[in-house]
Design a protein around this motif. Structure first.
Motif, PDB file in Angstrom:
ATOM      1  N   MET A   6       0.847  -1.188   0.000  1.00 18.01           N
ATOM      2  CA  MET A   6       0.000   0.000   0.000  1.00 18.01           C
ATOM      3  C   MET A   6       0.882   1.238   0.000  1.00 18.01           C
ATOM      4  O   MET A   6       1.927   1.246   0.642  1.00 18.01           O
ATOM      5  N   GLY A   7       0.462   2.268  -0.736  1.00 18.83           N
ATOM      6  CA  GLY A   7       1.225   3.506  -0.772  1.00 18.83           C
ATOM      7  C   GLY A   7       0.328   4.719  -0.651  1.00 18.83           C
ATOM      8  O   GLY A   7      -0.852   4.674  -0.998  1.00 18.83           O
ATOM      9  N   TYR A   8       0.908   5.802  -0.165  1.00 17.36           N
ATOM     10  CA  TYR A   8       0.194   7.070   0.001  1.00 17.36           C
ATOM     11  C   TYR A   8       1.179   8.200  -0.221  1.00 17.36           C
ATOM     12  O   TYR A   8       2.348   8.095   0.171  1.00 17.36           O
ATOM     13  N   ASP A   9       0.726   9.269  -0.843  1.00 14.51           N
ATOM     14  CA  ASP A   9       1.565  10.462  -0.965  1.00 14.51           C
ATOM     15  C   ASP A   9       0.679  11.694  -1.011  1.00 14.51           C
ATOM     16  O   ASP A   9      -0.496  11.623  -1.399  1.00 14.51           O
ATOM     17  N   VAL A  10       1.243  12.825  -0.612  1.00  9.35           N
ATOM     18  CA  VAL A  10       0.544  14.104  -0.633  1.00  9.35           C
ATOM     19  C   VAL A  10       1.564  15.197  -0.918  1.00  9.35           C
ATOM     20  O   VAL A  10       2.715  15.112  -0.474  1.00  9.35           O
TER      21      VAL A  10
END
Length: 157
Positions: A6-10
């Protein structure tokens, strides 16, 4: 063996920067602030792929303190990420990602993003699912202060 990550970026929206999403440049009055081109979609996808292979994250492999990553095209990071997981015998099965943005509208650009990333990865565009949503004007995304992306990747050996 199959594995999921799982990945997340902002990144913050600012004036004076180009807006890159899924490897393509979008015509918009603001862009995302970052050490690289700040393509949140590709960054979330890379983190998901690296996480699935238990290879840490893009900050570890492509630090934002390194001169060689200053202004780097995120498609290069994606290509190198695929090469990194290949050193452990893995290949991508599929990606499912979501972009969170009030504006600009992402849906018209999704087929181009899929095609672009599929060419970089060397896979079929059907292996890359991209969705877009707003946050109903709530939070930093709703106030149009930034854009975020979530991704899940399935890999196999």
């Amino acid at each position: 063996m199959i594995r999921v990550g799982m990945g997340y970026d902002v990144h913050r929206l600012v004036a004076g920067r180009e807006l890159w999403m899924g490897g393509i440049r979008l015509d918009y009055e603001m862009g995302l602030l970052g050490h690289s081109d700040a393509d949140v979609l590709i960054h979330a996808i890379c983190d998901a792929i690296l996480g699935a292979a238990n290879m840490r994250d893009i900050g570890y492999h492509f630090p934002d303190t390194a001169a060689e990553t200053d202004g780097i095209d995120s498609k290069i990071i994606l290509k190198k990420t695929i090469a990194l997981i290949a050193t452990k015998g893995y290949r991508l099965v599929n990606i499912d990602a979501t972009i969170c943005a009030e504006r600009p509208k992402m849906n018209p650009h999704i087929p181009d993003m899929q095609q672009c990333m599929a060419e970089v990865i060397g896979c079929d565009p059907d292996q890359i699912s991209i969705k877009a949503t707003t946050t109903e004007k709530l939070g930093f995304t709703g106030r149009q202060e930034g854009i975020s992306a979530y991704a899940v990747a399935l890999i196999e050996r």
